[in-house]
Design an enzyme around this catalytic site. Structure first.
Site, PDB file in Angstrom:
ATOM      1  N   GLU A  29      12.700   2.989  13.681  1.00  0.00           N
ATOM      2  CA  GLU A  29      11.646   3.381  13.243  1.00  0.00           C
ATOM      3  C   GLU A  29      10.164   3.274  14.546  1.00  0.00           C
ATOM      4  OE1 GLU A  29       9.689   2.666   9.679  1.00  0.00           O
ATOM      5  OE2 GLU A  29       9.535   0.323   9.853  1.00  0.00           O
ATOM      6  N   LYS A  61       5.999  -1.624   2.000  1.00  0.00           N
ATOM      7  CA  LYS A  61       5.042  -0.858   2.545  1.00  0.00           C
ATOM      8  C   LYS A  61       4.219  -2.018   2.375  1.00  0.00           C
ATOM      9  CE  LYS A  61       3.360   2.731   2.937  1.00  0.00           C
ATOM     10  NZ  LYS A  61       3.284   2.897   4.149  1.00  0.00           N
ATOM     11  N   HIS A  84      -0.824 -21.176   0.326  1.00  0.00           N
ATOM     12  CA  HIS A  84      -0.142 -19.872   0.612  1.00  0.00           C
ATOM     13  C   HIS A  84       0.913 -19.469  -0.601  1.00  0.00           C
ATOM     14  CE1 HIS A  84      -0.039 -20.973   4.847  1.00  0.00           C
ATOM     15  NE2 HIS A  84       0.210 -20.312   5.321  1.00  0.00           N
ATOM     16  N   LEU A 116      11.016   1.283   6.962  1.00  0.00           N
ATOM     17  CA  LEU A 116      10.617   1.661   5.454  1.00  0.00           C
ATOM     18  C   LEU A 116      11.602   3.110   5.534  1.00  0.00           C
ATOM     19  CD1 LEU A 116       7.778   1.477   4.047  1.00  0.00           C
ATOM     20  CD2 LEU A 116       7.146   3.449   4.568  1.00  0.00           C
ATOM     21  N   ARG A 153      -7.303 -21.822  -0.623  1.00  0.00           N
ATOM     22  CA  ARG A 153      -6.559 -21.215   0.272  1.00  0.00           C
ATOM     23  C   ARG A 153      -5.213 -21.482   0.049  1.00  0.00           C
ATOM     24  NH1 ARG A 153      -5.259 -20.947   5.337  1.00  0.00           N
ATOM     25  NH2 ARG A 153      -4.415 -19.447   6.179  1.00  0.00           N
ATOM     26  N   TYR A 160       0.644  -0.499   0.113  1.00  0.00           N
ATOM     27  CA  TYR A 160       0.439  -0.171  -0.325  1.00  0.00           C
ATOM     28  C   TYR A 160       0.982   0.810  -0.224  1.00  0.00           C
ATOM     29  CZ  TYR A 160       0.946   0.737   4.789  1.00  0.00           C
ATOM     30  OH  TYR A 160       1.203   1.508   6.046  1.00  0.00           O
ATOM     31  N   ARG A 216       8.001   3.669  -5.097  1.00  0.00           N
ATOM     32  CA  ARG A 216       8.441   3.127  -3.172  1.00  0.00           C
ATOM     33  C   ARG A 216       7.384   1.846  -4.002  1.00  0.00           C
ATOM     34  NH1 ARG A 216       7.401   5.354   2.382  1.00  0.00           N
ATOM     35  NH2 ARG A 216       4.920   5.764   2.068  1.00  0.00           N
TER      36      ARG A 216
HETATM   37  N1  PDD Z   1       2.456   4.966   7.434  1.00  0.00           N
HETATM   38  N2  PDD Z   1       7.187   3.384   8.636  1.00  0.00           N
HETATM   39  C1  PDD Z   1       6.251   3.391   9.018  1.00  0.00           C
HETATM   40  C2  PDD Z   1       6.022   1.900   9.609  1.00  0.00           C
HETATM   41  C3  PDD Z   1       4.761   3.474   8.769  1.00  0.00           C
HETATM   42  O1  PDD Z   1       3.968   3.160   8.655  1.00  0.00           O
HETATM   43  C4  PDD Z   1       5.064   5.001   7.887  1.00  0.00           C
HETATM   44  C5  PDD Z   1       4.118   5.535   7.707  1.00  0.00           C
HETATM   45  C6  PDD Z   1       6.228   5.981   7.703  1.00  0.00           C
HETATM   46  C7  PDD Z   1       6.277   6.796   7.209  1.00  0.00           C
HETATM   47  O2  PDD Z   1       6.736   6.808   5.785  1.00  0.00           O
HETATM   48  P1  PDD Z   1       5.836   7.706   4.922  1.00  0.00           P
HETATM   49  O3  PDD Z   1       6.978   9.574   5.499  1.00  0.00           O
HETATM   50  O4  PDD Z   1       6.350   7.578   3.259  1.00  0.00           O
HETATM   51  O5  PDD Z   1       4.764   8.340   4.953  1.00  0.00           O
HETATM   52  C8  PDD Z   1       7.858   5.124   8.415  1.00  0.00           C
HETATM   53  C9  PDD Z   1       1.390   5.177   6.775  1.00  0.00           C
HETATM   54  C10 PDD Z   1       1.320   6.506   7.170  1.00  0.00           C
HETATM   55  C11 PDD Z   1       0.556   4.760   6.898  1.00  0.00           C
HETATM   56  O6  PDD Z   1       0.938   3.473   7.576  1.00  0.00           O
HETATM   57  O7  PDD Z   1      -0.482   5.356   7.435  1.00  0.00           O
END
Ligand code: PDD
Length: 288
Positions: free
Chosen positions: A180, A148, A103, A204, A101, A33, A52
Site C-alpha cells: 500500500e 489503524k 510499557h 490497512l 511511565r 484513529y 474499523r
Molecule cells: N490514511 N493505508 C494507510 C497506511 C493509510 O494511512 C490510509 C488512510 C489508507 C486509506 O484508508 P481510507 O480509505 O480508509 O482512508 C490506507 C488517512 C487518510 C490518514 O492517515 O490521514
C-alpha cells in the site's frame, strides 16, 4: 471561536482543547484513529469507519468506549457545528493517562477520546487528472498494519522520503510484494483487470478501497484481490492510490518513469466518475 473539537465528553474550540503529557498516546503512540470524510454535512460510510475503529481497538486490547449509536450522536453533533459543509473528521482514542511511565498498561485506565472536524478540500477533477508521482520503498513497518494505529513514524518517514524525491506518495514493498502507500491503498490495472492486494496484516483495510471494489462489482468492472509483485508496478497500464481525503488518484510516474501513456487512464476516469456520483448521492441525503 467555532466549536470543532470533542474531547472526553465536551464540545470545545480547538484553542481550549488540552490533554495531559502523561497520556499514553503522547508517550507511546498507544492509540488508534479514524479519518472520516463528510460531504455536505453527511458522514461518508460512517458504519464502515466505526466498525474499523472497533476492530482497531480490539486489536490493541482496548474496549470500545462507545456504542455505534453513541459514536454516531457525538460525531453528527460535532460535524453539525460546521453546517452542511465538506469536512475531514479526525477521531482518536488513546489508552489514557498514567502517572507511571510503564510499557505495560494498568487496569481501569480511562481512554482519552478526541475528535476534530475541519473543512475538507478534496482535489478537483482537473487536479486529480494531473495525478501524482510515487516512489517505491522497502516497507519497514510492523506486522499489525491492519490496525489503524496512531504510531505512524514509519509512514511519516516514507512520506518524507517521497517528498524529498519530488513525489507525493511512497508505495511500500514487503517481501517483493507491493502492499500500500504511506497513507493510501494501492490499485493497478493490467489488461483491463483492476487489482488490489488482498486484506492482510501488511496493509490497512481502507474504506475507500472497499468502496472502489464495491463500485467495480456493481458496475461489472473486472477486478481481483491479488498479490501485486513489485515488478508488476512498472508494467501496469494504470496505478491508483486511494484514501478518504484524497479519494482516488492516478499515479502517472513511478520512480521517475511514466506509467501507461503517462496520463490518467480510461478505467480511472470511469471509477472516478462512479465515485463522484456516490458522493453526489450522499450530498443529497440519499443512500449510497
Ligand atoms: N490514511 N493505508 C494507510 C497506511 C493509510 O494511512 C490510509 C488512510 C489508507 C486509506 O484508508 P481510507 O480509505 O480508509 O482512508 C490506507 C488517512 C487518510 C490518514 O492517515 O490521514
Amino acid at each position: 471561536m467555532s466549536i470543532d473539537v470533542y474531547l472526553n465528553g465536551e464540545f470545545l474550540p480547538i484553542e481550549k482543547a488540552r490533554v495531559s503529557v502523561t497520556d499514553r498516546g503522547f508517550l507511546f503512540g498507544d492509540g488508534v484513529y479514524e479519518v472520516i470524510p463528510v460531504y455536505a454535512g453527511h458522514l461518508f460510510k460512517l458504519q464502515h469507519h466505526l466498525q474499523r475503529l472497533h476492530n482497531s481497538l480490539r486489536g490493541i486490547g482496548m474496549a470500545n468506549p462507545h456504542t455505534q449509536s453513541e459514536w454516531q450522536e457525538i460525531l453528527t453533533r460535532l460535524t453539525a457545528q460546521l453546517g452542511s459543509s465538506d469536512q475531514a473528521l479526525y477521531l482518536q482514542v488513546t489508552r489514557g493517562c498514567t502517572d507511571v511511565r510503564d510499557h505495560a498498561w494498568p487496569e481501569n485506565i480511562e481512554p482519552t477520546i478526541y475528535a476534530r472536524t475541519k473543512p475538507l478540500k478534496t482535489p478537483t477533477a482537473e487536479e486529480k487528472r494531473r495525478g501524482i508521482h510515487a516512489i517505491t520503498l522497502d516497507d519497514p513497518r510492523w506486522k499489525l498494519c491492519n490496525i489503524k494505529a496512531i504510531t505512524l513514524l514509519a509512514n511519516v518517514l516514507a512520506r518524507h522520503e517521497a517528498k524529498q524525491a519530488g513525489a507525493q506518495e511512497a508505495i511500500l514493498i514487503s517481501d517483493d510484494l507491493a502492499t500500500e502507500g504511506a497513507a493510501s491503498n494501492l490499485f493497478i490495472v493490467r489488461d483491463k483487470l483492476l487489482m488490489t492486494p488482498p486484506k492482510s496484516d501488511s496493509l490497512l483495510p481502507g474504506i475507500t478501497r472497499e468502496i472502489v471494489l464495491e463500485l467495480a462489482k456493481r458496475h461489472g468492472i473486472p477486478y481481483a484481490e491479488a498479490n501485486i509483485a513489485a515488478g508488476d508496478l512498472h508494467t501496469a497500464d494504470e496505478i491508483w492510490m486511494s484514501s478518504s481525503t484524497k479519494e482516488i488518484l492516478p499515479v502517472l510516474k513511478l520512480n521517475g518513469q511514466s506509467i501507461g501513456n503517462g496520463v490518467a487512464g480510461a478505467l480511472w476516469e470511469e471509477m472516478n466518475t462512479l465515485y463522484e456520483a456516490c458522493k453526489q448521492r450522499l450530498r443529497q441525503g440519499e443512500e449510497i
